[in-house]
Design a protein around this motif. Structure first.
Motif, short mmCIF file in Angstrom:
data_model
loop_
_atom_site.label_atom_id
_atom_site.label_comp_id
_atom_site.label_asym_id
_atom_site.label_seq_id
_atom_site.Cartn_x
_atom_site.Cartn_y
_atom_site.Cartn_z
N VAL A 165 0.88 -1.17 0.00
CA VAL A 165 0.00 0.00 0.00
C VAL A 165 0.91 1.22 0.00
O VAL A 165 1.71 1.39 0.93
N LEU A 166 0.83 2.01 -1.04
CA LEU A 166 1.73 3.16 -1.16
C LEU A 166 0.98 4.47 -1.03
O LEU A 166 -0.06 4.67 -1.68
N GLN A 167 1.52 5.34 -0.20
CA GLN A 167 1.10 6.74 -0.20
C GLN A 167 2.19 7.48 -0.97
O GLN A 167 3.37 7.35 -0.63
N ASP A 176 -1.14 -9.71 22.96
CA ASP A 176 0.24 -9.87 22.51
C ASP A 176 0.67 -8.55 21.86
O ASP A 176 0.25 -8.23 20.75
N PRO A 177 1.51 -7.78 22.57
CA PRO A 177 1.84 -6.44 22.03
C PRO A 177 2.62 -6.49 20.73
O PRO A 177 2.68 -5.50 20.01
N THR A 178 3.21 -7.65 20.40
CA THR A 178 3.98 -7.73 19.16
C THR A 178 3.08 -8.01 17.95
O THR A 178 3.52 -7.91 16.82
N HIS A 179 1.83 -8.35 18.20
CA HIS A 179 0.89 -8.58 17.11
C HIS A 179 -0.41 -7.82 17.34
O HIS A 179 -1.49 -8.29 16.96
N THR A 180 -0.28 -6.69 18.02
CA THR A 180 -1.45 -5.84 18.27
C THR A 180 -1.05 -4.40 17.97
O THR A 180 -0.13 -3.86 18.62
N PHE A 181 -1.69 -3.82 16.98
CA PHE A 181 -1.39 -2.43 16.60
C PHE A 181 -2.66 -1.74 16.15
O PHE A 181 -3.54 -2.36 15.57
N VAL A 182 -2.73 -0.46 16.43
CA VAL A 182 -3.78 0.36 15.82
C VAL A 182 -3.09 1.27 14.81
O VAL A 182 -2.13 1.96 15.16
N THR A 183 -3.57 1.23 13.58
CA THR A 183 -3.08 2.14 12.54
C THR A 183 -4.25 3.06 12.19
O THR A 183 -5.36 2.58 12.00
N TYR A 184 -3.97 4.35 12.15
CA TYR A 184 -5.05 5.24 11.72
C TYR A 184 -4.78 5.70 10.29
O TYR A 184 -3.63 5.72 9.82
N THR A 201 -5.95 13.90 -1.52
CA THR A 201 -5.01 13.36 -2.51
C THR A 201 -4.52 11.97 -2.11
O THR A 201 -4.66 11.02 -2.87
N SER A 202 -3.94 11.87 -0.93
CA SER A 202 -3.40 10.59 -0.48
C SER A 202 -3.81 10.36 0.97
O SER A 202 -4.48 11.20 1.58
N THR A 203 -3.40 9.23 1.51
CA THR A 203 -3.80 8.88 2.87
C THR A 203 -2.59 8.89 3.80
O THR A 203 -1.61 8.17 3.56
N ASN A 204 -2.67 9.70 4.85
CA ASN A 204 -1.65 9.71 5.89
C ASN A 204 -1.93 8.57 6.87
O ASN A 204 -3.08 8.36 7.24
N ARG A 205 -0.87 7.91 7.30
CA ARG A 205 -1.05 6.82 8.26
C ARG A 205 -0.14 7.02 9.46
O ARG A 205 0.95 7.57 9.35
N GLY A 206 -0.60 6.52 10.58
CA GLY A 206 0.21 6.54 11.80
C GLY A 206 -0.14 5.33 12.64
O GLY A 206 -1.15 4.66 12.39
N ILE A 258 3.09 7.51 19.61
CA ILE A 258 2.54 7.63 18.25
C ILE A 258 3.69 7.69 17.25
O ILE A 258 4.74 8.28 17.52
N ASN A 259 3.52 7.01 16.12
CA ASN A 259 4.62 6.88 15.17
C ASN A 259 4.09 6.98 13.74
O ASN A 259 3.39 6.10 13.26
N THR A 260 4.44 8.09 13.08
CA THR A 260 4.00 8.29 11.69
C THR A 260 5.16 8.14 10.72
O THR A 260 4.95 8.16 9.50
N GLY A 261 6.39 8.07 11.24
CA GLY A 261 7.56 8.07 10.37
C GLY A 261 8.05 9.48 10.07
O GLY A 261 9.05 9.65 9.38
N VAL A 262 7.34 10.48 10.59
CA VAL A 262 7.72 11.89 10.40
C VAL A 262 7.78 12.53 11.79
O VAL A 262 6.74 12.82 12.39
N ALA A 263 9.00 12.70 12.31
CA ALA A 263 9.17 13.14 13.69
C ALA A 263 8.44 14.45 14.02
O ALA A 263 7.77 14.53 15.06
N PRO A 264 8.50 15.50 13.16
CA PRO A 264 7.79 16.74 13.52
C PRO A 264 6.26 16.53 13.58
O PRO A 264 5.58 17.19 14.38
#
Lengths: 189, 188
Positions: free
Chosen positions: A181-183, B26-34, B41-46, B75-81
């Motif tokens: 899935v690419l953004q 199991d925290p290694t197989h439990t995640f919430v992605t928003y 235009t596109s979808t931001n994910r975190g 919270i982790n989006t891959g974009v620190a700011p």
């Protein structure tokens, strides 16, 4: 007269009189990510993410052509679990030491009007190249609020079989099929 | 005779409704992605990387209860700011409300699989109802931990303004946020 001649020659060279000028977009690393999804024990979906190290897209919407080059740094895989990331970097999965980069190079674009509908290209992982098609779930353009430049992008999806690239550790408990899935958002240069 | 009794007791145990069992997330197989739209235009994910919780689950009685909390400072989006902005008072206000909590006790089954979990999501000091729909659900014997693991994928779409998170609504930042939930829980 000389100048007029040159203009006429140029106009003649252009198909249908359209100003078919390829536009170059550089992918915005804050809005460009490659996410992957893979089924774990037939039960739940594992997800991970790669940032885009470098991405260039050239679009000629009038001519219906495009070119894309995307590079990702496989060592920067991010699943939210540092131990799992380290396992993914091992030789039997991403092999990040020997193959630090994965690339997607595409020159087969299909359009729906002026929107990109699908991109077909070659994905290289662990030094193995395979054809991958990315289909647009949505595509659009908007003005960048700070840069005052056009931004084009969207969401794309595709799939691959990781065994095709030799990354087969953990099968069949962790599935062979990987959904991508690419953004992507590119800023007009 | 004893053997026969033992055998029938064993087969009874297999068919009698099991009591509610406790499962640990199991925290290694439990995640919430928003997922939230970025200018259409596109979808931001975190993703939320630190969480803990338990599930009480009785497949025979078709009941259950899940309690899970997420550390919003992770919270982790891959974009620190962006992570920093999301933790500010504009969004999650983690200085005042460092975690979010979901308590779900309305389990809907389809056969012996969980199809839906209704409950309450508390963030920013406010609680609102949320129903998580399963896109897949399964239980299996995990060969590594040698225990039953149940889990699946769930999703829902919420309006962030329900929790008073309204930053950017007037600038075209969407109210609707899609939540994709991977969950696996290990039988204790």
């Amino acid at each position: 007269m000389k100048r007029l001649g040159a203009w006429a020659a140029l106009a003649f060279a252009l198909p249908c009189g359209a100003v078919a000028e390829p536009v170059v977009y550089r992918l915005d690393p804050e809005h460009s990510f490659v996410h992957f999804e893979v089924l774990h024990f037939g039960t739940s979906t594992l997800r991970g993410r790669f940032g885009v190290q470098e991405g260039l897209v050239e679009l000629d919407r009038a001519a219906g052509r495009g070119y894309a080059l995307v590079r990702i740094d496989t060592a920067r895989v991010d699943t939210g679990l540092p131990a799992f990331d380290a396992r993914l970097r091992q030789p039997d999965l991403l092999a990040s030491d020997t193959h630090p980069q994965a690339t997607f190079v595409a020159s087969s674009f299909s359009f729906d009007g002026d929107k990109v509908r699908a991109v077909r290209g070659e994905f290289t992982l662990r030094g193995v190249s395979q054809g991958v098609e990315l289909r647009a779930l949505r595509f659009g353009c908007h003005p960048h609020p700070q840069l005052q430049r056009e931004v084009c992008g969207g969401d794309f999806e595709g799939e691959l079989r990781r065994a095709d690239f030799g990354a087969s550790f953990g099968m069949p408990f962790v599935a062979n099929r990987v959904r991508l899935v690419l953004q992507v958002e590119g800023i007009r240069q | 005779m004893h053997k026969l009794l033992a055998a029938s007791a064993l087969s009874l145990a297999a068919v009698l409704p099991a009591q509610a069992s406790t499962y640990t997330i199991d925290p290694t197989h439990t995640f919430v992605t928003y997922e939230i739209s970025h200018f259409g235009t596109s979808t931001n994910r975190g993703r939320f990387d630190r969480k803990e919780g338990t599930v009480q689950f009785d497949r025979a009685a078709r009941t259950g209860k899940v309690e899970i909390s997420f550390d919003l400072t992770a919270i982790n989006t891959g974009v620190a700011p962006l992570d920093k902005h999301l933790q500010s008072a504009d969004f999650f206000d983690t200085a005042k409300h460092p975690s979010a909590r979901f308590v779900g006790d309305r389990f809907v089954f389809n056969g012996d699989k969980v199809a839906e979990v209704g409950g309450t999501l508390t963030m920013l000091g406010k609680s609102a109802p949320v129903t998580l729909k399963a896109t897949q659900f399964n239980c299996y014997l995990n060969p590594l931990v040698k225990r039953e693991v149940c889990g699946g994928d769930f999703e829902t779409t919420v309006k962030r303004s329900q929790w008073g998170m309204t930053w950017g609504l007037n600038m075209g930042v969407q109210d609707e946020v899609r939540l994709l939930i991977q969950v696996e829980a290990i039988k204790q």
